[in-house]
Design a protein around this motif. Sequence first.
Motif, PDB file in Angstrom:
ATOM      1  N   VAL A  89       6.093 -11.279  -2.652  1.00 43.48           N
ATOM      2  CA  VAL A  89       5.375 -11.595  -1.585  1.00 43.48           C
ATOM      3  C   VAL A  89       4.705 -13.189  -1.673  1.00 43.48           C
ATOM      4  O   VAL A  89       5.121 -13.839  -0.704  1.00 43.48           O
ATOM      5  N   SER A  90       4.243 -13.381  -2.631  1.00 45.94           N
ATOM      6  CA  SER A  90       3.511 -14.846  -2.798  1.00 45.94           C
ATOM      7  C   SER A  90       4.451 -16.050  -2.827  1.00 45.94           C
ATOM      8  O   SER A  90       4.126 -16.954  -2.940  1.00 45.94           O
ATOM      9  N   GLN A  91       5.481 -15.756  -3.756  1.00 44.12           N
ATOM     10  CA  GLN A  91       6.352 -16.765  -4.150  1.00 44.12           C
ATOM     11  C   GLN A  91       7.861 -16.721  -3.732  1.00 44.12           C
ATOM     12  O   GLN A  91       8.465 -17.983  -3.431  1.00 44.12           O
ATOM     13  N   SER A  92       8.112 -15.572  -2.873  1.00 48.58           N
ATOM     14  CA  SER A  92       9.817 -15.621  -2.656  1.00 48.58           C
ATOM     15  C   SER A  92      10.221 -15.422  -1.408  1.00 48.58           C
ATOM     16  O   SER A  92      11.185 -15.665  -0.887  1.00 48.58           O
ATOM     17  N   LEU A  93       8.974 -14.887  -0.663  1.00 53.12           N
ATOM     18  CA  LEU A  93       9.583 -14.613   0.913  1.00 53.12           C
ATOM     19  C   LEU A  93       9.221 -15.608   1.748  1.00 53.12           C
ATOM     20  O   LEU A  93       8.227 -16.649   1.854  1.00 53.12           O
ATOM     21  N   ASP A  94      10.198 -15.464   2.747  1.00 56.58           N
ATOM     22  CA  ASP A  94      10.325 -16.601   3.806  1.00 56.58           C
ATOM     23  C   ASP A  94      10.619 -16.123   5.155  1.00 56.58           C
ATOM     24  O   ASP A  94      11.241 -14.779   5.195  1.00 56.58           O
ATOM     25  N   LEU A  95      10.231 -16.518   6.342  1.00 59.97           N
ATOM     26  CA  LEU A  95      10.643 -16.101   7.500  1.00 59.97           C
ATOM     27  C   LEU A  95      12.172 -15.749   7.581  1.00 59.97           C
ATOM     28  O   LEU A  95      12.970 -16.589   7.252  1.00 59.97           O
ATOM     29  N   GLY A  96      12.472 -14.582   8.107  1.00 65.07           N
ATOM     30  CA  GLY A  96      13.735 -14.360   8.365  1.00 65.07           C
ATOM     31  C   GLY A  96      14.049 -13.222   7.281  1.00 65.07           C
ATOM     32  O   GLY A  96      15.250 -12.291   7.614  1.00 65.07           O
ATOM     33  N   ASP A  97      13.558 -13.067   6.259  1.00 64.91           N
ATOM     34  CA  ASP A  97      13.810 -12.246   5.141  1.00 64.91           C
ATOM     35  C   ASP A  97      13.555 -10.753   5.637  1.00 64.91           C
ATOM     36  O   ASP A  97      12.615 -10.520   6.817  1.00 64.91           O
ATOM     37  N   ILE A  98      14.503  -9.732   5.259  1.00 66.68           N
ATOM     38  CA  ILE A  98      14.374  -8.568   5.468  1.00 66.68           C
ATOM     39  C   ILE A  98      13.563  -7.723   4.331  1.00 66.68           C
ATOM     40  O   ILE A  98      13.950  -7.861   3.135  1.00 66.68           O
ATOM     41  N   ILE A  99      12.619  -6.928   4.692  1.00 64.86           N
ATOM     42  CA  ILE A  99      11.827  -6.618   3.691  1.00 64.86           C
ATOM     43  C   ILE A  99      11.540  -4.814   3.969  1.00 64.86           C
ATOM     44  O   ILE A  99      11.694  -4.516   4.805  1.00 64.86           O
ATOM     45  N   TRP A 100      11.386  -4.211   2.809  1.00 63.56           N
ATOM     46  CA  TRP A 100      11.009  -2.498   2.843  1.00 63.56           C
ATOM     47  C   TRP A 100       9.488  -2.736   2.585  1.00 63.56           C
ATOM     48  O   TRP A 100       9.227  -3.271   1.566  1.00 63.56           O
ATOM     49  N   CYS A 101       8.730  -1.732   2.994  1.00 64.78           N
ATOM     50  CA  CYS A 101       7.287  -1.595   2.713  1.00 64.78           C
ATOM     51  C   CYS A 101       6.851  -0.240   2.991  1.00 64.78           C
ATOM     52  O   CYS A 101       7.423   0.760   3.774  1.00 64.78           O
ATOM     53  N   SER A 102       5.890   0.203   2.247  1.00 65.17           N
ATOM     54  CA  SER A 102       5.453   1.769   2.586  1.00 65.17           C
ATOM     55  C   SER A 102       3.651   1.579   2.586  1.00 65.17           C
ATOM     56  O   SER A 102       3.402   0.588   1.989  1.00 65.17           O
ATOM     57  N   GLY A 103       3.111   2.410   3.035  1.00 69.28           N
ATOM     58  CA  GLY A 103       1.450   2.280   3.213  1.00 69.28           C
ATOM     59  C   GLY A 103       1.281   3.088   4.342  1.00 69.28           C
ATOM     60  O   GLY A 103       2.220   3.795   5.148  1.00 69.28           O
ATOM     61  N   THR A 104      -0.137   3.187   4.452  1.00 71.52           N
ATOM     62  CA  THR A 104      -0.748   3.752   5.675  1.00 71.52           C
ATOM     63  C   THR A 104      -1.122   2.839   6.967  1.00 71.52           C
ATOM     64  O   THR A 104      -1.521   1.694   6.494  1.00 71.52           O
ATOM     65  N   LEU A 105      -1.752   3.417   8.051  1.00 74.58           N
ATOM     66  CA  LEU A 105      -1.767   2.703   9.174  1.00 74.58           C
ATOM     67  C   LEU A 105      -3.420   2.834   9.070  1.00 74.58           C
ATOM     68  O   LEU A 105      -4.191   3.492   9.073  1.00 74.58           O
ATOM     69  N   PHE A 106      -3.823   1.550   9.803  1.00 77.68           N
ATOM     70  CA  PHE A 106      -5.456   1.488  10.203  1.00 77.68           C
ATOM     71  C   PHE A 106      -5.404   0.524  11.261  1.00 77.68           C
ATOM     72  O   PHE A 106      -4.458  -0.162  11.590  1.00 77.68           O
ATOM     73  N   LYS A 107      -6.564   0.287  12.120  1.00 77.53           N
ATOM     74  CA  LYS A 107      -6.791  -0.746  12.885  1.00 77.53           C
ATOM     75  C   LYS A 107      -7.630  -1.805  12.532  1.00 77.53           C
ATOM     76  O   LYS A 107      -8.661  -1.394  11.842  1.00 77.53           O
ATOM     77  N   THR A 108      -7.214  -2.984  12.894  1.00 80.47           N
ATOM     78  CA  THR A 108      -8.450  -4.092  12.611  1.00 80.47           C
ATOM     79  C   THR A 108      -9.379  -4.119  13.330  1.00 80.47           C
ATOM     80  O   THR A 108      -9.433  -3.438  14.132  1.00 80.47           O
TER      81      THR A 108
END
Length: 491
Positions: A99-118
Amino acid sequence: MEEREHSSQHQIRSEKVEALSQKGVMAWPEGKEVTSTTQRAKDSFLAHEESDVEYALAGRILGMRGHGKTFFITIQDRSGQLQLYVRKDTLPEEDFAIVSQSLDLGDIIWCSGTLFKTKVGEVTLRAQAVTLVSKCLHPLPEKYHGLTSTEQRYRQRYLDTMTNEESRQKFISRSHIIQTVREQLLEKDFLEVETPMLHPISGGAIARPFVTHHNAYDMDLFLRIAPELYLKRLVIGGFDRVFEINRSFRNEGVSTRHNPEFTMIEFYMAYGNYHQGMNMTESIIAAAAKRVHGSTTVAYGEHTLEFSSPFKRMRLVDSLVEIGGFDREVVESEGITGLLAQHDVTGVGDKSLGERQLLLFEECVEKKLIQPTFITDYPIEVSPLARRKEGNASVAARFELFIAGMEVSNGYNELNNPIDQAQRFEEQVKGREKGDDEAHLFDSDYIKALEHGLPPTVGVGIGIDRLVMLLTNTTSIKDVILFPTMKRLDG
């Protein structure tokens, strides 16, 4: 300048791929299971407020901000967008490094986690895992302006739909319109069929065809200009109600309303007539409008179109008088030649009175037909496949539907007299010999089929691309065709 910037970005992103490879991380690995779309996940969370349900999602990065130990990433999938909240202390170390070193706009990622409201109420995924699944080596179009080049939007449609929500929605609407057209006919006991794209003889409409060559048979073939003659063969064969939604091809000019490759629906109903054809066309278009807008009232440019039944119906000659403002005696006599000259209409030559009336209509009336209007009783000379109207053999039992100055549909009682049809083909051949490249060829096989008996039948064609234009408030046909025909860049 822009080209150099893209080249520089490509180089930087390529170097990131190499750095990942050295760490044993693939930039284009096999996919991981996705359990929900972003929209379904948000809907489920808002309905139940369950903060312990884990979702596995994937999407393209359209936004990314943050530094140090915290990042906010916006991803987009087919259903919409979702914000991710990424913290160093909740991700595996190797995931956060990506995330911090290799991602750019346009990349396609997979992610998992839970939802919350900001704090501001935005539904957000608290990421517990993030994986790169496809690296994008080119920068995306600028967020707020998108693709500023219209031509680039057509040539690189994937960038257009990736970053332009309005464009995405038009093509989603297009799919819904086609589904609605299909459902309307299936509900009325029509059978969907497929007929050839390659024809040994070009026919079914007045148009110039594309020509190709079949090597195995050593014969020229034509890309179809219309499926009509094959669909009517099926009616002869006992399929009383048939339709086809597919491509046709016409080797004609390109404009905001014409593309050489276009989509059309044609349906044929035995024991029906062109009045029923108009009624069905009305109901199909009204249903499509309701599917897209929830209403039969649709905005198109500066106009408000009303698709509720009934549409206005008017004879072609009457439209010259009532809408064109011409004197009836003049348009029904040789005096029409003077009117054509006054309006600088060329190509009159030795055309018949009916053909001249059509020329005057196309020049002076067609563009004024804004609300849905059926024009009927076309000259028989320009309707080589249509049955003559009972009581008036000089005109066809035919209609064309015009909306916002565009022809959208064409239909008529099918000519089922093989002797009359053969004579019409012969007249068309004479026209071709005089230089009319759009005239029909003589199709002896179709005449033979007619000799086996075509029941009284109505046939209707509707231009899907133009219908989509009208129902999505679009003025150029290229904006509703995913990959419109474009001139080669090297030619």
